[in-house]
Design a protein around this motif. Structure first.
Motif, mmCIF file in Angstrom:
data_model
loop_
_atom_site.group_PDB
_atom_site.id
_atom_site.type_symbol
_atom_site.label_atom_id
_atom_site.label_comp_id
_atom_site.label_asym_id
_atom_site.label_seq_id
_atom_site.Cartn_x
_atom_site.Cartn_y
_atom_site.Cartn_z
ATOM 1 N N SER A 1 31.667 -21.964 8.025
ATOM 2 C CA SER A 1 32.805 -22.582 8.719
ATOM 3 C C SER A 1 32.433 -23.972 9.241
ATOM 4 O O SER A 1 33.307 -24.767 9.563
ATOM 5 N N GLU A 2 31.142 -24.279 9.306
ATOM 6 C CA GLU A 2 30.705 -25.619 9.689
ATOM 7 C C GLU A 2 31.159 -26.650 8.660
ATOM 8 O O GLU A 2 31.465 -27.795 8.993
ATOM 9 N N GLU B 1 31.431 -18.194 19.173
ATOM 10 C CA GLU B 1 32.202 -18.838 20.225
ATOM 11 C C GLU B 1 31.948 -18.251 21.611
ATOM 12 O O GLU B 1 32.149 -18.925 22.612
ATOM 13 N N GLN B 2 31.531 -16.992 21.666
ATOM 14 C CA GLN B 2 31.293 -16.380 22.968
ATOM 15 C C GLN B 2 30.272 -15.263 22.823
ATOM 16 O O GLN B 2 30.303 -14.522 21.854
ATOM 17 N N TRP B 3 29.357 -15.162 23.775
ATOM 18 C CA TRP B 3 28.387 -14.081 23.788
ATOM 19 C C TRP B 3 27.880 -13.877 25.205
ATOM 20 O O TRP B 3 28.007 -14.741 26.054
ATOM 21 N N PHE B 4 27.317 -12.710 25.445
ATOM 22 C CA PHE B 4 26.761 -12.393 26.752
ATOM 23 C C PHE B 4 25.269 -12.658 26.719
ATOM 24 O O PHE B 4 24.555 -12.138 25.860
ATOM 25 N N ASP B 5 24.786 -13.481 27.634
ATOM 26 C CA ASP B 5 23.368 -13.805 27.731
ATOM 27 C C ASP B 5 22.722 -12.797 28.682
ATOM 28 O O ASP B 5 22.947 -12.826 29.893
ATOM 29 N N HIS B 6 21.952 -11.891 28.122
ATOM 30 C CA HIS B 6 21.330 -10.825 28.910
ATOM 31 C C HIS B 6 20.266 -11.364 29.874
ATOM 32 O O HIS B 6 19.988 -10.741 30.888
ATOM 33 N N ARG B 7 19.697 -12.514 29.561
ATOM 34 C CA ARG B 7 18.685 -13.095 30.451
ATOM 35 C C ARG B 7 19.293 -13.605 31.740
ATOM 36 O O ARG B 7 18.760 -13.403 32.820
ATOM 37 N N THR B 8 20.438 -14.302 31.629
ATOM 38 C CA THR B 8 21.073 -14.892 32.806
ATOM 39 C C THR B 8 22.242 -14.060 33.328
ATOM 40 O O THR B 8 22.821 -14.393 34.360
ATOM 41 N N ARG C 1 31.204 -21.483 23.506
ATOM 42 C CA ARG C 1 31.096 -22.709 22.716
ATOM 43 C C ARG C 1 32.394 -22.892 21.938
ATOM 44 O O ARG C 1 33.082 -21.923 21.632
ATOM 45 N N ASP C 2 32.697 -24.128 21.592
ATOM 46 C CA ASP C 2 33.801 -24.407 20.683
ATOM 47 C C ASP C 2 33.353 -25.502 19.722
ATOM 48 O O ASP C 2 32.196 -25.935 19.758
ATOM 49 N N LEU C 3 34.235 -25.954 18.871
ATOM 50 C CA LEU C 3 33.849 -26.937 17.852
ATOM 51 C C LEU C 3 33.343 -28.240 18.458
ATOM 52 O O LEU C 3 32.546 -28.945 17.844
ATOM 53 N N ALA C 4 33.771 -28.571 19.670
ATOM 54 C CA ALA C 4 33.360 -29.823 20.300
ATOM 55 C C ALA C 4 32.072 -29.681 21.114
ATOM 56 O O ALA C 4 31.515 -30.667 21.559
ATOM 57 N N SER C 5 31.584 -28.460 21.292
ATOM 58 C CA SER C 5 30.398 -28.216 22.119
ATOM 59 C C SER C 5 29.116 -28.646 21.411
ATOM 60 O O SER C 5 29.048 -28.683 20.185
ATOM 61 N N ASP C 6 28.100 -28.920 22.235
ATOM 62 C CA ASP C 6 26.759 -29.151 21.712
ATOM 63 C C ASP C 6 26.294 -27.849 21.067
ATOM 64 O O ASP C 6 26.408 -26.777 21.668
ATOM 65 N N LYS C 7 25.765 -27.913 19.853
ATOM 66 C CA LYS C 7 25.360 -26.703 19.135
ATOM 67 C C LYS C 7 23.917 -26.299 19.422
ATOM 68 O O LYS C 7 23.452 -25.274 18.951
ATOM 69 N N SER D 1 22.171 -22.439 19.829
ATOM 70 C CA SER D 1 23.182 -21.414 19.586
ATOM 71 C C SER D 1 22.907 -20.559 18.345
ATOM 72 O O SER D 1 23.697 -19.696 18.016
ATOM 73 N N MET D 2 21.792 -20.787 17.644
ATOM 74 C CA MET D 2 21.462 -19.948 16.487
ATOM 75 C C MET D 2 20.903 -18.613 16.951
ATOM 76 O O MET D 2 20.219 -18.536 17.962
ATOM 77 N N ARG D 3 21.190 -17.568 16.220
ATOM 78 C CA ARG D 3 20.674 -16.243 16.534
ATOM 79 C C ARG D 3 19.569 -15.900 15.547
ATOM 80 O O ARG D 3 19.825 -15.697 14.380
ATOM 81 N N LEU D 4 18.345 -15.887 16.035
ATOM 82 C CA LEU D 4 17.196 -15.527 15.209
ATOM 83 C C LEU D 4 16.521 -14.320 15.839
ATOM 84 O O LEU D 4 16.382 -14.236 17.049
ATOM 85 N N GLY D 5 16.098 -13.384 15.025
ATOM 86 C CA GLY D 5 15.401 -12.220 15.561
ATOM 87 C C GLY D 5 16.351 -11.108 15.945
ATOM 88 O O GLY D 5 17.522 -11.114 15.600
ATOM 89 N N ALA D 6 15.834 -10.162 16.691
ATOM 90 C CA ALA D 6 16.595 -8.965 17.042
ATOM 91 C C ALA D 6 17.507 -9.210 18.240
ATOM 92 O O ALA D 6 17.130 -9.865 19.198
ATOM 93 N N TYR D 7 18.702 -8.683 18.151
ATOM 94 C CA TYR D 7 19.648 -8.688 19.259
ATOM 95 C C TYR D 7 20.669 -7.585 19.015
ATOM 96 O O TYR D 7 20.884 -7.184 17.876
#
Length: 72
Positions: free
Chosen positions: A19-20, A34-41, A47-53, A56-62
């Motif tokens: 989609s990029e 666009e939206q996720w829960f950060d378990h650390r904080t 995020r949206d298309l205008a946000s700094d990217k 925001s990549m998901r690497l590893g286990a989650y």
């Protein structure tokens, strides 16, 4: 999208893309989360298309819940 080394071809998704590069792709195999829960904080991140990217990549286990979709 390169189809000679995997890409969307193993899934048989005609015209799949990121989609990029194509917001209108019928099969977004890579897309902006666009939206996720950060378990650390303990906060919801957005995020949206205008946000700094950055970061925001998901690497590893989650935690991820998969649902069966229609067959192509």
């Amino acid at each position: 999208m390169r189809r000679d080394r995997g890409g969307a071809e193993p899934c048989r998704l005609k015209d799949a893309n990121s989609s990029e590069f194509n917001l209108q792709t019928p099969h977004p195999v890579i897309y902006l989360i666009e939206q996720w829960f950060d378990h650390r904080t303990k906060t919801t991140q957005k995020r949206d298309l205008a946000s700094d990217k950055g970061g925001s990549m998901r690497l590893g286990a989650y935690p991820c819940k998969l649902e069966k979709g229609p067959s192509p």
